[in-house]
Design an enzyme around this catalytic site. Structure first.
Site, short mmCIF file in Angstrom:
data_model
loop_
_atom_site.label_atom_id
_atom_site.label_comp_id
_atom_site.label_asym_id
_atom_site.label_seq_id
_atom_site.Cartn_x
_atom_site.Cartn_y
_atom_site.Cartn_z
N ASP A 4 86.07 17.48 5.40
CA ASP A 4 86.72 18.13 4.26
C ASP A 4 88.24 18.19 4.49
OD1 ASP A 4 87.65 19.88 2.33
OD2 ASP A 4 86.27 21.51 2.87
N ASP B 69 90.45 17.22 -5.73
CA ASP B 69 91.47 18.01 -6.42
C ASP B 69 91.01 19.47 -6.56
OD1 ASP B 69 93.74 18.61 -7.92
OD2 ASP B 69 93.10 17.51 -9.71
N1 AR6 Z 1 87.70 16.37 1.22
C1 AR6 Z 1 87.84 15.03 1.30
N2 AR6 Z 1 87.39 14.18 0.35
C2 AR6 Z 1 86.76 14.73 -0.71
C3 AR6 Z 1 86.58 16.12 -0.89
C4 AR6 Z 1 87.08 16.97 0.14
N3 AR6 Z 1 86.94 18.30 0.09
N4 AR6 Z 1 85.91 16.33 -2.07
C5 AR6 Z 1 85.68 15.12 -2.61
N5 AR6 Z 1 86.18 14.15 -1.80
P1 AR6 Z 1 87.63 12.27 -6.58
P2 AR6 Z 1 89.32 10.26 -7.90
C6 AR6 Z 1 86.15 12.69 -1.95
O1 AR6 Z 1 86.61 12.16 -7.65
O2 AR6 Z 1 88.22 9.28 -7.90
C7 AR6 Z 1 89.45 14.93 -10.10
O3 AR6 Z 1 88.74 15.65 -11.06
C8 AR6 Z 1 85.17 12.09 -2.92
O4 AR6 Z 1 83.88 12.06 -2.33
O5 AR6 Z 1 87.99 13.62 -6.07
O6 AR6 Z 1 90.71 9.83 -7.49
C9 AR6 Z 1 90.93 14.81 -10.43
O7 AR6 Z 1 91.42 15.96 -11.11
C10 AR6 Z 1 85.75 10.71 -3.10
O8 AR6 Z 1 85.38 9.86 -2.01
O9 AR6 Z 1 89.04 11.56 -7.00
C11 AR6 Z 1 91.00 13.60 -11.28
O10 AR6 Z 1 90.72 13.91 -12.64
C12 AR6 Z 1 87.26 10.95 -3.01
O11 AR6 Z 1 87.40 12.26 -2.46
C13 AR6 Z 1 89.91 12.72 -10.73
O12 AR6 Z 1 88.98 13.58 -10.10
C14 AR6 Z 1 87.96 10.89 -4.35
O13 AR6 Z 1 87.11 11.36 -5.37
C15 AR6 Z 1 90.43 11.76 -9.70
O14 AR6 Z 1 89.39 10.88 -9.35
#
Ligand code: AR6
Length: 170
Positions: free
Chosen positions: A10, A34
């Site tokens: 995380d 996010d």
């Molecule tokens: N720590 C590390 N990685 C994480 C965590 C965490 N706590 N939580 C999720 N991930 P995403 P995107 C991973 O969807 O595709 C948001 O709503 C997750 O498993 O967070 O760039 C924003 O507001 C994945 O591998 O980001 C935007 O609207 C990675 O982080 C949108 O999502 C990115 O997944 C951005 O989409």
């Protein structure tokens, strides 16, 4: 030697100079990483985001980055960047590379060395994971960023394994 490390875990637990956030163009929070970053940072992060200049609600166009204070996180800054929605753009590779480069550039400008970085666009934005890993690790090893100490926080074993395999190829 590369300053790139991989962690399965995380990103909100990272103790670094700056945590990179995979945000959206509005920069007012969301789901995924996010949402986790905003929850862990507390309301000060949202307040800091609201102060960022906006045009028609857009604070950070896709491929760019913005920096704010980090609220309760164990970091000095959050660097918010916006990766491409893979299916919606013509040039996803350029935009994803630009999101990483813009983040690293801001880090350098603010004297940050140790960065925690997620797999930008690899969640709801739907970027194919192996391609994303190649771009993320490729940009992270470019010469201008060689003094940065970059730790990728990968949130599932599957993504971690893909990043490990790509790092092994380099
Ligand atoms: N720590 C590390 N990685 C994480 C965590 C965490 N706590 N939580 C999720 N991930 P995403 P995107 C991973 O969807 O595709 C948001 O709503 C997750 O498993 O967070 O760039 C924003 O507001 C994945 O591998 O980001 C935007 O609207 C990675 O982080 C949108 O999502 C990115 O997944 C951005 O989409």
């Amino acid at each position: 030697m590369s300053g790139i490390k991989l962690v399965l875990g995380d990103i909100t637990t990272a103790e670094v100079d700056a945590i990179v956030n995979a945000a959206n163009e509005h920069m007012l929070g969301g789901g995924g990483v996010d949402g986790a970053i905003h929850r862990a940072a507390g309301p000060a992060l949202l307040a800091a985001c609201r102060e960022v200049a906006e045009a028609n609600g857009v604070r950070c166009p896709t491929g760019q980055a913005r920096i704010t204070a980090a609220g309760n996180l164990k970091a000095r800054y959050v660097i918010h960047t916006v990766g491409p929605v893979y299916a919606f753009v013509d040039n996803p590779a350029q935009l994803l590379a630009s999101a990483y480069r813009s983040s690293y550039q801001l880090a350098l400008e603010h004297g940050c060395k140790r960065l925690a970085v997620p797999a930008i666009s690899c969640g709801v934005y739907g970027y194919p994971l192996a391609d994303a890993a190649r771009i993320a690790l490729g940009v992270s090893s470019e010469a201008p960023y060689r003094d940065l100490d970059i730790t990728f926080y990968l949130f599932s074993q599957a993504i971690y394994d893909i990043w490990i395999a790509e790092l092994g190829r380099r």
